[in-house]
Design a protein around this motif. Structure first.
Motif, mmCIF file in Angstrom:
data_model
loop_
_atom_site.group_PDB
_atom_site.id
_atom_site.type_symbol
_atom_site.label_atom_id
_atom_site.label_comp_id
_atom_site.label_asym_id
_atom_site.label_seq_id
_atom_site.Cartn_x
_atom_site.Cartn_y
_atom_site.Cartn_z
ATOM 1 N N ASN A 268 0.799 -1.225 0.000
ATOM 2 C CA ASN A 268 0.000 0.000 0.000
ATOM 3 C C ASN A 268 0.830 1.273 0.000
ATOM 4 O O ASN A 268 0.261 2.367 -0.091
ATOM 5 C CB ASN A 268 -0.931 0.016 1.220
ATOM 6 N N ARG A 269 2.137 1.180 0.140
ATOM 7 C CA ARG A 269 2.982 2.380 0.175
ATOM 8 C C ARG A 269 4.389 2.020 -0.291
ATOM 9 O O ARG A 269 4.734 0.847 -0.451
ATOM 10 C CB ARG A 269 3.041 2.962 1.585
ATOM 11 N N HIS A 270 5.181 3.059 -0.511
ATOM 12 C CA HIS A 270 6.552 2.838 -0.940
ATOM 13 C C HIS A 270 7.388 2.272 0.209
ATOM 14 O O HIS A 270 7.080 2.477 1.392
ATOM 15 C CB HIS A 270 7.160 4.155 -1.425
ATOM 16 N N GLU A 272 7.482 -0.445 1.485
ATOM 17 C CA GLU A 272 6.866 -1.489 2.306
ATOM 18 C C GLU A 272 7.502 -2.847 2.016
ATOM 19 O O GLU A 272 7.652 -3.679 2.900
ATOM 20 C CB GLU A 272 5.368 -1.546 2.046
ATOM 21 N N TYR A 304 5.900 -1.233 -4.644
ATOM 22 C CA TYR A 304 4.743 -0.343 -4.794
ATOM 23 C C TYR A 304 4.831 0.494 -6.067
ATOM 24 O O TYR A 304 3.912 0.489 -6.890
ATOM 25 C CB TYR A 304 4.626 0.564 -3.577
ATOM 26 N N SER A 463 3.521 8.932 -2.717
ATOM 27 C CA SER A 463 3.574 8.153 -1.479
ATOM 28 C C SER A 463 4.487 8.801 -0.445
ATOM 29 O O SER A 463 4.218 8.732 0.761
ATOM 30 C CB SER A 463 4.042 6.729 -1.783
ATOM 31 N N LYS A 466 2.716 11.374 1.574
ATOM 32 C CA LYS A 466 1.776 10.835 2.562
ATOM 33 C C LYS A 466 2.497 10.200 3.755
ATOM 34 O O LYS A 466 2.077 10.372 4.896
ATOM 35 C CB LYS A 466 0.867 9.801 1.906
ATOM 36 N N TYR A 467 3.568 9.453 3.483
ATOM 37 C CA TYR A 467 4.179 8.633 4.538
ATOM 38 C C TYR A 467 5.605 9.042 4.886
ATOM 39 O O TYR A 467 6.153 8.530 5.866
ATOM 40 C CB TYR A 467 4.179 7.160 4.101
#
Length: 690
Positions: A268-270, A272, A304, A463, A466-467
Motif C-alpha cells: 500500500n505504500r513505498h 513497504e 509499490y 507516497s 503521505k508517509y
C-alpha cells in the motif's frame, strides 16, 4: 439422481484419495478439492453414482479439511449458457403468470393448464418480438408446468430451481471390465515417467484386450470390445492437469505449469517491500586488457512504485558484497555526479525498506547482510527454493532491461543465434555501460507510465508526501559503515595498514597501534576493519577497547571515493606503464651496458688475482724447511744486551732453494709475501697440492 446429494465441506474418499466437497451449482458438477496436491476433481451426479456403484467412493465422517481455504461460491444466471439462460427466463415468466392464475381461482386440470399455457405462450412470444429476441416454438405442457411450479415453490421461489439439471442417460456405456482396463491403461502407461503418447497407450490397451479375448474365446465367454481412441482421450482429460504433469514429470514441474500467477502480496505504500535479485546481462563489455565478458547486475526494486531503488554492476559473479553495495545505493541519497551522471537527471528514490524479499541464493545468506539488516531494521524474507515467481516484479524488470536497453547496444548476446556474436564488434567499455544504464533508469524507466497511466516517479513522490521517507534521520557514514564488508584483519605497520595495494593511516590509527604494541610487545599489532567495494579509499577500523569503528582514509588521494573495479583498472594501468618503460629500447640497452661493464671488471680482477697467486705459490714451494729443534738440547736464550740489528739475519745468510733465482726473491715485496686469501685460492686447480 433422486436422493443423491453431497453437502458442502463433506469429506469423501475416491479411489483411496481424500477430497472435500466444495459445492455444486444448478445443473453443474460437484467440485472436490484434494487434501494433498492441486488436482481438483469434477463429477456429475451420474458419475458420482457410478463411483458409488463400483465401491470407489465413500463418505468419511469426523475428518476435517486442512488445505487451502474453500472459496465462498455463489450462482447467478450469467453463469449459464445463453440458450439455457433464455429457457430459465421463459420458465420464470410462466411461473409468475401461474401464481396470478392460481390466486384468481383458476382451474388446475390438464385442459385448463394447457389453455393457460397457450395464452401465456402467446404473451411471451409477443414480448420476445418486442425485444427482438428469439421466441420458443411451442408452449409448455401441463405436466411441465406442474413439475417446475413444485420445484420453484419448494425452493422458496428461488430462480436456481428453474435451471434444468441434465440427468439423462449420461452413465458410461462401457462395461465394468472395459472401464477397469481403460483406467489401468491410463494409470500404468499414460501417467508414467516414460511419457507415452495417448496413441501408443491405446495400442497397448488394444493388445491387452486382444490377449484377454483369446482366453475368453477358449472359455466360451463373450469377447470385450476395445474402447475407441476418443474414449481414451475423454477419460485422460478427466484427470486433472496437475496430476498428469506430476505423474509424467515431477511435482515441481507440475506446480510451475499449473501454479497461480501474480501471487506477490499486495503493498500500500513505498518501501513497504523491496525485491532483490541478480542476473547476467545480455551484452558483452570490454573490460580492457583484451577481456570481453558479460557483467552481472544486482537490482533492488520497490514493489509499490516499481521504481529502481538501487543497483550494482560488477564484472564478478554475484556475492554478498554486490548485494551490500546495491543495498547501500538504495538506502542512501544518490549523488548522480559522483556516479558519473548528469546533474539534470533525477533519482529521488532512497530510504530504508521495511521488508527485503530475497531468493535462496548463497550470497543472500551471508552473516554481514543479516547483521546489517538487523542494524537498519530491515526484515529479510526468503522465497521458497526454485520459485522465482514470488518476486516476479524484479524478474520482469530484467526482461524489460534486456529488451528496451541492451538490445540496442553493440555486443548484445544473441541467445538463439550465437554465431552472430564475434569479438570484432565495437564493444562498450564498462564505464560507458554504467553511464548509459544510469541515464536509462533515471530518464526513461522512472518516467514510463504503467497501465493506469502513472509513472514510477509519480507514484513514489505521491507516497512520500503521505508517509515520508523511513530512515531519513540516519547519517550516511553510519549507513555506509553498517553495509561495509567485515572479516578483514591486517598488521598495523608503523606507516599504517596495507590493503588493496593502498596504505591507510591517520593519527587515531597510530595511537591505536601504540596501545596494541604496549599491551603485547612480542607479537606484531593487528587490527580488524570493514571496507566497501564502492570506496576503496576508506576503511573502518575497530577499536577493541571501545568496540567502535573509526574511519581511516588511504594516503593515496586518488583512491578516495573510487570503486574497487576502478582501483583495479588504475593498478593495471600502472603495471602496464611500468612494463612498457621496462621494455624501452634505451632502457634495455643501458641494462646490457651496465651488465657488460660489471662482467669486464670481474674478469680483470680474476686475471690479476690468478697471476699474483701463481707467484706466491712458486715462492712457497721453494721456501726452506724449518730447522729441527732438539728438545734435549734447547737453544740458548737471547741475551738482553744484544741489539735488534745484531739479531737480524742478513738476506745473504738465508738458505735459498736452488730452483729460485736471486732476482725472483728480490721481487717478492713485503706485501706479496703475505698469506694468500681464500678468494685468491679459488682459481687454483683441484689437484694442486700446497
Amino acid at each position: 439422481m433422486p436422493g443423491l446429494h453431497i453437502e458442502k465441506e463433506a469429506v469423501v474418499e475416491i479411489k483411496n484419495r481424500r477430497y472435500t466437497c466444495v459445492g455444486r451449482g444448478p445443473g453443474g458438477s460437484y467440485l472436490f478439492a484434494p487434501h494433498q496436491g492441486r488436482g481438483n476433481l469434477y463429477l456429475k451426479p451420474e458419475s458420482l453414482f457410478d463411483q458409488i456403484q463400483n465401491n470407489h467412493l465413500k463418505i468419511l465422517e469426523d475428518v476435517e479439511y486442512h488445505g487451502e481455504p474453500l472459496p465462498d461460491s455463489h450462482f447467478d444466471l450469467t453463469a449459464l449458457e445463453t440458450k439455457e439462460r433464455e429457457k430459465v427466463m421463459m420458465r420464470h415468466f410462466y411461473m409468475q403468470r401461474l401464481i396470478d392464475y392460481r390466486d384468481k381461482g383458476g382451474k388446475l386440470s390438464d385442459f385448463a393448464l394447457n389453455d393457460f399455457a397457450r395464452r401465456t405462450h402467446q404473451a411471451y412470444v409477443a414480448q420476445c418480438k418486442m425485444k427482438e429476441q428469439e421466441a420458443p416454438i411451442k408452449p409448455m405442457s401441463a405436466a411441465a408446468l406442474r413439475r417446475w411450479f413444485r420445484a420453484w415453490r419448494k425452493s422458496g421461489f428461488n430462480t436456481k430451481s428453474l435451471v434444468h439439471d441434465a440427468r439423462g442417460n449420461s452413465h458410461s456405456k462401457l462395461s465394468r471390465r472395459q472401464l477397469e482396463l481403460l483406467e489401468a491403461a491410463i494409470e500404468e502407461d499414460y501417467l508414467d515417467k516414460r511419457r507415452m503418447t495417448a496413441k501408443h497407450v491405446h495400442t497397448l490397451l488394444k493388445a491387452k484386450i486382444n490377449i484377454e479375448n483369446r482366453a475368453r474365446k477358449m472359455d466360451g465367454r463373450q469377447a470385450i470390445a476395445t474402447p475407441h481412441y476418443n474414449t481414451l482421450l475423454t477419460h485422460i482429460k478427466r484427470v486433472d492437469l496437475f496430476d498428469q504433469l506430476k505423474a509424467r514429470y515431477n511435482a515441481q514441474y507440475a506446480l510451475k505449469v499449473t501454479r497461480q500467477y501474480s501471487i506477490t502480496p499486495p503493498v500500500n505504500r513505498h518501501l513497504e517491500r523491496m525485491q532483490a535479485d541478480h542476473t547476467q546481462l545480455d551484452v558483452y563489455v570490454d573490460f580492457g586488457g583484451n577481456i570481453l565478458a558479460r557483467p552481472w547486475l544486482t537490482l533492488l526494486l520497490d514493489s509499490y512504485s516499481k521504481a529502481v531503488l538501487g543497483y550494482w554492476l560488477t564484472p564478478e559473479p554475484p556475492s554478498a558484497e554486490s548485494v551490500m553495495q546495491a543495498l547501500c545505493t538504495a538506502v542512501m541519497p544518490k549523488d548522480l555526479v559522483a556516479m558519473g551522471g548528469d546533474p539534470a537527471w533525477q533519482w529521488p528514490m532512497h530510504g530504508i525498506p521495511s521488508e527485503l524479499t530475497l531468493d535462496n541464493g548463497k550470497e543472500f545468506h551471508g552473516r554481514d547482510l543479516e547483521m546489517a539488516a538487523a542494524e537498519l531494521g530491515i526484515t529479510l524474507t526468503f522465497t521458497p527454493p526454485r520459485k522465482p515467481y514470488f518476486k516476479a516484479q524484479v524478474e520482469r524488470k530484467f526482461g524489460e532491461i534486456n529488451r528496451s536497453l541492451l538490445a540496442k547496444l553493440t555486443g548484445q548476446v544473441f541467445k538463439y543465434e550465437p554465431e552472430k556474436h564475434g569479438i570484432d564488434y565495437p564493444h562498450l567499455n564498462f564505464e560507458d555501460l554504467k553511464k548509459i544504464f544510469l541515464q536509462w533508469v533515471t530518464t526513461v524507466l522512472h518516467r514510463t507510465p504503467n497501465k493506469d497511466g502513472n509513472t514510477p516517479e509519480e507514484l513514489w513522490l505521491d507516497s512520500v508526501q503521505k508517509y515520508g521517507v523511513p530512515g531519513a534521520g540516519l547519517s550516511s557514514d553510519y549507513i555506509e559503515m553498517c553495509l561495509s564488508k567485515s572479516g578483514q584483519e591486517r598488521v598495523v605497520h608503523p606507516n599504517g595498514i596495507h590493503f588493496n595495494s593502498l596504505v591507510f593511516n591517520n593519527e587515531w590509527l597510530s595511537r591505536l597501534r601504540n596501545k596494541l604494541t604496549a599491551k603485547n610487545k612480542a607479537d606484531k599489532p593487528t587490527a580488524k576493519f570493514k571496507w566497501s567495494a564502492s570506496d576503496v579509499g576508506l576503511i573502518w577500523v575497530l577499536d577493541p577497547n571501545t568496540h567502535e569503528y573509526f574511519p581511516v582514509h588511504s594516503k593515496e588521494e586518488y583512491a578516495h571515493g573510487r570503486s574497487l573495479y576502478n582501483h583495479r583498472v588504475v593498478l593495471r594501468e600502472k603495471r602496464q606503464r611500468s612494463k612498457e618503460k621496462l621494455s624501452d629500447d634505451k632502457y634495455l640497452d643501458a641494462v646490457l651496458a651496465v651488465d657488460q661493464a660489471v662482467n669486464e671488471i670481474v674478469e680483470n680482477k680474476k686475471t690479476k688475482n690468478k697471476r699474483l697467486g701463481s707467484k706466491v705459490l712458486r715462492y712457497l714451494k721453494g721456501r726452506p724447511k724449518a730447522p729441527h729443534i732438539d728438545k734435549s738440547n734447547p737453544p740458548k736464550t737471547l741475551d738482553s744486551n744484544r741489539t735488534i740489528q745484531e739479531v737480524n739475519t742478513h738476506p745473504e745468510d738465508i738458505p735459498i732453494n736452488k730452483n729460485l733465482s736471486t732476482d725472483s726473491i728480490s721481487t717478492i715485496t713485503k706485501s706479496t709475501y703475505s698469506k694468500p686469501q681464500e678468494d685468491d685460492l679459488e682459481v687454483f686447480p683441484d689437484d694442486l697440492e700446497i
